[in-house]
Every structure is written in structure tokens, then in C-alpha cells.
Design a protein around this motif. Structure first.
Motif, mmCIF file in Angstrom:
data_model
loop_
_atom_site.group_PDB
_atom_site.id
_atom_site.type_symbol
_atom_site.label_atom_id
_atom_site.label_comp_id
_atom_site.label_asym_id
_atom_site.label_seq_id
_atom_site.Cartn_x
_atom_site.Cartn_y
_atom_site.Cartn_z
ATOM 1 N N SER A 63 17.962 12.521 2.149
ATOM 2 C CA SER A 63 17.333 12.945 0.893
ATOM 3 C C SER A 63 17.502 14.428 0.607
ATOM 4 C CB SER A 63 15.842 12.631 0.922
ATOM 5 O OG SER A 63 15.689 11.261 1.012
ATOM 6 N N SER A 64 17.529 15.229 1.694
ATOM 7 C CA SER A 64 17.669 16.672 1.484
ATOM 8 C C SER A 64 18.968 17.123 2.158
ATOM 9 C CB SER A 64 16.457 17.405 2.061
ATOM 10 O OG SER A 64 15.262 16.826 1.593
ATOM 11 N N GLY A 73 16.810 8.840 4.854
ATOM 12 C CA GLY A 73 16.438 8.781 3.438
ATOM 13 C C GLY A 73 14.945 8.580 3.215
ATOM 14 N N SER A 74 14.426 9.220 2.177
ATOM 15 C CA SER A 74 13.001 9.087 1.831
ATOM 16 C C SER A 74 12.742 7.751 1.172
ATOM 17 C CB SER A 74 12.595 10.181 0.843
ATOM 18 O OG SER A 74 12.638 11.420 1.470
ATOM 19 N N VAL A 83 7.322 16.978 4.068
ATOM 20 C CA VAL A 83 6.394 17.401 3.010
ATOM 21 C C VAL A 83 6.348 16.300 1.968
ATOM 22 C CG1 VAL A 83 6.248 18.978 1.030
ATOM 23 C CG2 VAL A 83 6.702 19.866 3.316
ATOM 24 N N ASN A 130 8.368 25.228 -4.448
ATOM 25 C CA ASN A 130 8.034 23.917 -3.893
ATOM 26 C C ASN A 130 6.582 23.950 -3.399
ATOM 27 O OD1 ASN A 130 8.017 21.412 -2.764
ATOM 28 N ND2 ASN A 130 9.835 21.703 -1.496
HETATM 29 C C1 LIG Z 1 6.783 9.901 -0.155
HETATM 30 C C2 LIG Z 1 7.580 11.167 0.013
HETATM 31 C C3 LIG Z 1 7.418 12.198 -0.903
HETATM 32 C C4 LIG Z 1 8.141 13.395 -0.747
HETATM 33 N N1 LIG Z 1 7.913 14.426 -1.631
HETATM 34 C C5 LIG Z 1 8.521 15.618 -1.406
HETATM 35 C C6 LIG Z 1 8.237 16.746 -2.242
HETATM 36 O O1 LIG Z 1 7.421 16.656 -3.170
HETATM 37 N N2 LIG Z 1 8.861 17.937 -1.979
HETATM 38 C C7 LIG Z 1 9.735 18.050 -0.932
HETATM 39 O O2 LIG Z 1 10.253 19.142 -0.726
HETATM 40 N N3 LIG Z 1 10.023 17.018 -0.115
HETATM 41 C C8 LIG Z 1 9.442 15.800 -0.329
HETATM 42 N N4 LIG Z 1 9.711 14.742 0.509
HETATM 43 C C9 LIG Z 1 10.558 14.992 1.714
HETATM 44 C C10 LIG Z 1 12.027 14.937 1.452
HETATM 45 O O3 LIG Z 1 12.299 13.925 0.468
HETATM 46 C C11 LIG Z 1 12.815 14.585 2.729
HETATM 47 O O4 LIG Z 1 12.295 13.404 3.320
HETATM 48 C C12 LIG Z 1 12.746 15.627 3.802
HETATM 49 O O5 LIG Z 1 13.144 16.868 3.266
HETATM 50 C C13 LIG Z 1 13.662 15.257 4.987
HETATM 51 O O6 LIG Z 1 14.966 15.159 4.521
HETATM 52 P P1 LIG Z 1 16.239 15.017 5.472
HETATM 53 O O7 LIG Z 1 17.426 15.106 4.557
HETATM 54 O O8 LIG Z 1 16.177 15.962 6.611
HETATM 55 O O9 LIG Z 1 16.092 13.575 6.112
HETATM 56 P P2 LIG Z 1 15.962 12.141 5.485
HETATM 57 O O10 LIG Z 1 16.881 11.265 6.225
HETATM 58 O O11 LIG Z 1 16.066 12.159 4.024
HETATM 59 O O12 LIG Z 1 14.443 11.777 5.805
HETATM 60 C C14 LIG Z 1 14.100 10.876 6.769
HETATM 61 C C15 LIG Z 1 12.715 11.148 7.272
HETATM 62 O O13 LIG Z 1 11.754 10.825 6.279
HETATM 63 C C16 LIG Z 1 10.803 9.917 6.859
HETATM 64 N N5 LIG Z 1 10.266 9.078 5.811
HETATM 65 C C17 LIG Z 1 10.952 8.421 4.857
HETATM 66 N N6 LIG Z 1 10.109 7.741 4.069
HETATM 67 C C18 LIG Z 1 8.870 7.934 4.549
HETATM 68 C C19 LIG Z 1 7.589 7.469 4.181
HETATM 69 N N7 LIG Z 1 7.400 6.661 3.156
HETATM 70 N N8 LIG Z 1 6.537 7.850 4.923
HETATM 71 C C20 LIG Z 1 6.687 8.668 5.991
HETATM 72 N N9 LIG Z 1 7.888 9.157 6.386
HETATM 73 C C21 LIG Z 1 8.964 8.802 5.666
HETATM 74 C C22 LIG Z 1 11.619 9.145 7.890
HETATM 75 O O14 LIG Z 1 10.783 8.555 8.839
HETATM 76 C C23 LIG Z 1 12.409 10.283 8.470
HETATM 77 O O15 LIG Z 1 11.585 11.046 9.303
HETATM 78 C C24 LIG Z 1 9.045 13.536 0.347
HETATM 79 C C25 LIG Z 1 9.216 12.477 1.245
HETATM 80 C C26 LIG Z 1 8.503 11.307 1.096
HETATM 81 C C27 LIG Z 1 8.697 10.184 2.093
#
Ligand SMILES: Cc1cc2nc3c(=O)[nH]c(=O)nc-3n(C[C@H](O)[C@H](O)[C@H](O)COP(=O)(O)OP(=O)(O)OC[C@H]3O[C@@H](n4cnc5c(N)ncnc54)[C@H](O)[C@@H]3O)c2cc1C
Ligand code: SF4
Ligand code: SF4
Ligand code: SF4
Length: 377
Positions: free
Chosen positions: A83-84, A129-130, A183, A328
Motif C-alpha cells: 500500500s505504501s 497490502g492494506s 497508522v 498526515n
Molecule cells: C484500515 C487502515 C487504514 C489506514 N489508514 C491510513 C492513513 O489514514 N494514513 C496512513 O498514512 N496510513 C494508513 N494506513 C496504513 C497504510 O495503508 C499501510 O498499511 C502502511 O503504510 C504499511 O504499508 P507497507 O507498504 O509497508 O505494507 P503493506 O503490505 O501495504 O501493509 C501490510 C500491513 O498492513 C497490515 N494490515 C492490513 N490490513 C489491516 C487491517 N485491516 N487491520 C490491521 N492490520 C492490517 C498487515 O497485517 C501488514 O502488517 C491504513 C491501513 C489500514 C489497514
């Protein structure tokens, strides 16, 4: 004993359920589709342990991170599907290579969002992914505790309140535990998610993945996509036009506790905080691309150490926390409850999911945006 009297005072972490010595607390779904604990008064011995576990009752002090970085996983394929900036995948890989266990949120075969653990790199892709739905934490805290007691390395990831709940549940520090919070500005209702999926009329057996943040057309301007065999798109729509995502971003379908979050601003005491690095273009424009940048906050020595270990696999720059937060605010501040929330749920209770499907975008049109810009100048 009643644990909660006001729903906004429960984030649904299940710490109380998992710690109750009489196992007399169960989680029940309310009309909005969120889980809340209900005590069986006949079996309760009034020991008070449930209240001691609760991250809403026992909020800890806020902390600022030791160091903050903007980072991008060098593996472009992983970054694209995250997601990020794809930092979470590197953390999991590091733990699994140490024969550890990782906990996170994944889709079960009905595409409900559940928390559980994996032990292999192949299985760990399910966490990528989120998922914009509240995950059901089940018995993950007690499972994690068992692994910790066996001396296995455990990475536990979750929303800020889930990490706060886990730490209270464990009640002590473990050297072999790494906590990673994502977050979040709030979690949408699992019931709305189920019913929205039904509205799409897609055979779930044909679905191989759901991308709430499909970045194929960019990190900004992403889509909501349902993917089938051989990466065919069964459904895809720009997030700003997608009804489920609209309700999420208008903050209509969030859990009541998210409007007064008990764990933001470092209160969970997670080792690492991950977020989207919104505003990176204002902080270091050269680092910005449209594929995704993670904000990584190292909040403890443990967090610093693991980041050092994975740093060769990332492009990384140190940044300033206070300069980044204004872009943010979800990192430190709760979402405001929108005026239309009550109305949305009243209509939902009468008319069902049609109220979501009838939502209109609250984004101003391009013409309106240009007009507003001219007027503000
Ligand atoms: C419901 C939600 C709302 C979000 N809102 C924001 C925001 O407002 N601002 C912001 O900066 N970032 C937000 N995020 C976080 C962001 O989208 C990414 O998840 C984070 O930055 C990690 O990204 P990554 O690319 O490292 O890994 P990624 O592979 O994208 O993230 C995977 C991680 O997210 C966890 N995850 C996924 N879905 C869920 C869930 N439903 N409940 C708990 N853990 C979950 C997984 O267990 C794993 O740890 C949000 C995430 C979620 C789940
Ligand atoms: S007071 Fe003790 S027995 Fe009663 S619900 Fe809470 S933890 Fe369980
Ligand atoms: S926030 Fe967690 S510990 Fe507190 S009442 Fe709700 S489910 Fe139980
Ligand atoms: S906003 Fe706060 S209460 Fe809501 S899910 Fe996120 S961390 Fe939990």
C-alpha cells in the motif's frame, strides 16, 4: 461485570476476551457490524482482569519516535503490490529468516479480514497490502504469547489500538517480540464490507485477491480492484468513484472508537510505526515517485536495530517527524466524526446497503476546484 457502557469506548481489540480466566466474555456483532465484548454474568467472578487489559481504559503516555525515515523497498514488484513503500514485507522477511512467526491481517476464503500468523515467506504474501476493513483479531494475542514463551521471534503487526491491546494483554516486555503498527484513520465495518461484496455479484471462488489500493495507475489516484486467475480484473474502479471507498474516506463507516482513538501519537508503544508518506513531495521532492513511499518511525532501540538490518534492501532518507505530521495528521490525531454519520446509519438500518450504493462523491468537481483556487488567490 459490564466492561463497556459506551461503544465509543471499545476498539474491539479482544484483549479482555482472551485474558478472562473464566472465558466468560464473547464478542458479538452489533447492528453496524462491529464486534463488542459481552460478559456472561453467571460465570463472571468480578476479578477485574478484563478492565486491566483494556487499551481504552489504560491509555499510555504519548511518545515521539527516536528516528523517522522515508523509505522505498528496492524490490519494485513488492513495492507495487504494497500500500505504501513496501517496508512491511522486508520486516516480515527478516523475522521469518530468523525462524520467527509473523502475525497480521489477511483475507479468509470468504474475503473477511482476519488476524493470524504465518511461518513461511510464501505464506507471508497474504499480509501484503492494506485491507480497509476492521480485522477480527480472534485469539491472536494468546497465540503470540505461546510462541513468545517458547522463545520464538514474533513480529506482531496491526492497527495502533491492536498493538496497544496486545501490549497490555502480554503485561511484560519480551526481547523476542517486535511490534509494528500501521497508522489508520479508522476501520470500516466488516458488515458493510460483506454486503458491499455481495452487491458486486462476483463469484468469490473466482477471486484471487482484492486490492483496496491498486497502484497500477499510481499511488495517488489508485483504484479498488478485485482480481481473478492470471491477474484478470474482475472489477476495478477509481477509489474516488467507488462507493465502498467513498464511504471510508467520508469517514461514515468507521468504528465509533476511531473518532476518539485511544492509541494514536505513540501511545501504543509499538517498536515501529508504518504510514503512507503523504507530503513527501514537500519534504524531499526527488524522493517522491508515484509508486509509494513509506513513513517509518522507529520508536525503540529494537525498532532501530531491525531497520538497520533491512536498510540495504531499501532506499532510505532520514526526515523530520514534526515537519511530516501536518501532511498526515492521522499519525497523531483522531478523525472527526462527520455530521452525516448518524443519518447514514439510521438510513442503513431502515433501507440496508442501498444507502452506501446511493452515496455521492464529496470531492469538489474540477471546475469547482479551479474556481476555489482562483478565489483563494
Ligand atoms: C484500515 C487502515 C487504514 C489506514 N489508514 C491510513 C492513513 O489514514 N494514513 C496512513 O498514512 N496510513 C494508513 N494506513 C496504513 C497504510 O495503508 C499501510 O498499511 C502502511 O503504510 C504499511 O504499508 P507497507 O507498504 O509497508 O505494507 P503493506 O503490505 O501495504 O501493509 C501490510 C500491513 O498492513 C497490515 N494490515 C492490513 N490490513 C489491516 C487491517 N485491516 N487491520 C490491521 N492490520 C492490517 C498487515 O497485517 C501488514 O502488517 C491504513 C491501513 C489500514 C489497514
Ligand atoms: S471480571 Fe474477571 S471473570 Fe469477570 S469478565 Fe472480567 S475477566 Fe472475566
Ligand atoms: S477495547 Fe479491547 S479490551 Fe477494551 S473492552 Fe473493547 S475489546 Fe475489551
Ligand atoms: S483509528 Fe484508532 S481506534 Fe480506530 S482502528 Fe485505528 S487505531 Fe484503532
Amino acid at each position: 461485570m459490564n466492561i463497556i457502557t459506551d461503544k465509543s469506548q471499545c476498539c474491539g481489540c479482544s484483549a479482555c476476551v482472551q485474558r478472562c480466566p473464566k472465558q466468560c466474555i464473547s464478542m458479538y456483532e452489533d447492528e453496524e457490524g462491529f464486534l463488542y465484548p459481552v460478559v456472561d454474568g453467571q460465570r463472571c467472578i468480578n476479578c477485574g482482569l478484563c478492565k486491566k487489559m483494556c487499551p481504552v481504559i489504560n491509555q499510555r503516555e504519548s511518545r515521539e519516535p527516536l528516528k523517522v525515515y522515508a523509505s522505498k523497498n528496492k524490490n519494485e514488484k513488492v513495492r507495487q503490490s504494497s500500500s505504501s513503500g513496501g517496508v512491511f514485507s522486508l520486516l516480515v522477511e527478516n523475522i521469518i529468516r530468523q525462524d520467527g512467526i509473523a502475525f497480521g491481517a489477511y483475507f479468509n476464503k470468504n474475503y473477511e479480514v482476519i488476524h493470524d500468523s504465518v511461518e513461511t515467506l510464501v505464506d507471508a504474501v497474504v499480509f501484503c497490502g492494506s485491507k480497509y476493513v476492521q480485522s477480527n483479531i480472534n485469539n491472536s494475542f494468546s497465540k503470540a504469547e505461546q510462541y513468545l514463551k517458547q522463545g520464538r521471534m514474533v513480529l506482531f503487526s496491526g492497527t495502533q489500538c491492536q498493538i496497544a491491546g496486545l501490549r497490555l494483554y502480554l503485561g511484560k516486555e519480551y526481547d523476542n517480540l517486535l511490534t509494528v503498527e500501521v497508522v489508520c484513520h479508522g476501520v470500516p465495518s466488516p458488515k458493510i464490507w460483506r454486503e458491499y461484496m455481495d452487491c458486486l455479484h462476483i463469484d468469490k471462488r473466482k477471486v484471487t485477491n482484492i486490492l483496496f489500493k491498486d497502484k497500477s495507475s499510481g499511488w495517488r489516484g489508485y483504484s479498488f480492484s478485485v482480481v481473478g486467475e492470471n491477474s484478470t480484473l474482475l472489477f476495478s474502479e477509481k477509489a474516488e468513484k467507488n462507493k465502498y471507498m467513498m464511504a471510508f474516506y467520508q469517514n461514515l463507516t468507521l468504528r465509533p472508537s476511531c473518532y476518539s482513538c485511544p492509541a494514536k501519537g505513540g501511545k501504543s508503544h509499538a517498536d515501529i510505526t508504518l504510514a503512507d508518506y503523504w507530503g513527501i513531495e514537500n519534504i524531499n521532492s526527488a524522493f517522491n515517485d508515484n509508486v509509494g513511499v513509506s513513513m517509518v518511525c522507529c520508536n525503540s532501540e529494537k525498532g532501530m536495530n531491525i531497520l538497520k538490518k533491512i536498510s540495504d534492501s531499501m532506499n532510505l532518507i532520514e526526515t523530520d517527524f514534526n515537519a511530516s505530521v501536518p501532511f498526515n495528521t492521522s499519525i497523531v490525531r483522531s478523525t472527526l466524526m462527520p455530521i452525516g454519520r448518524n443519518d447514514f446509519w439510521l438510513k442503513y438500518k431502515k433501507e440496508g446497503i442501498g444507502v452506501l450504493m446511493a452515496l455521492k462523491s464529496d470531492r469538489p468537481s474540477l471546475i469547482k476546484r479551479i474556481f476555489n483556487r482562483i478565489v483563494s488567490r
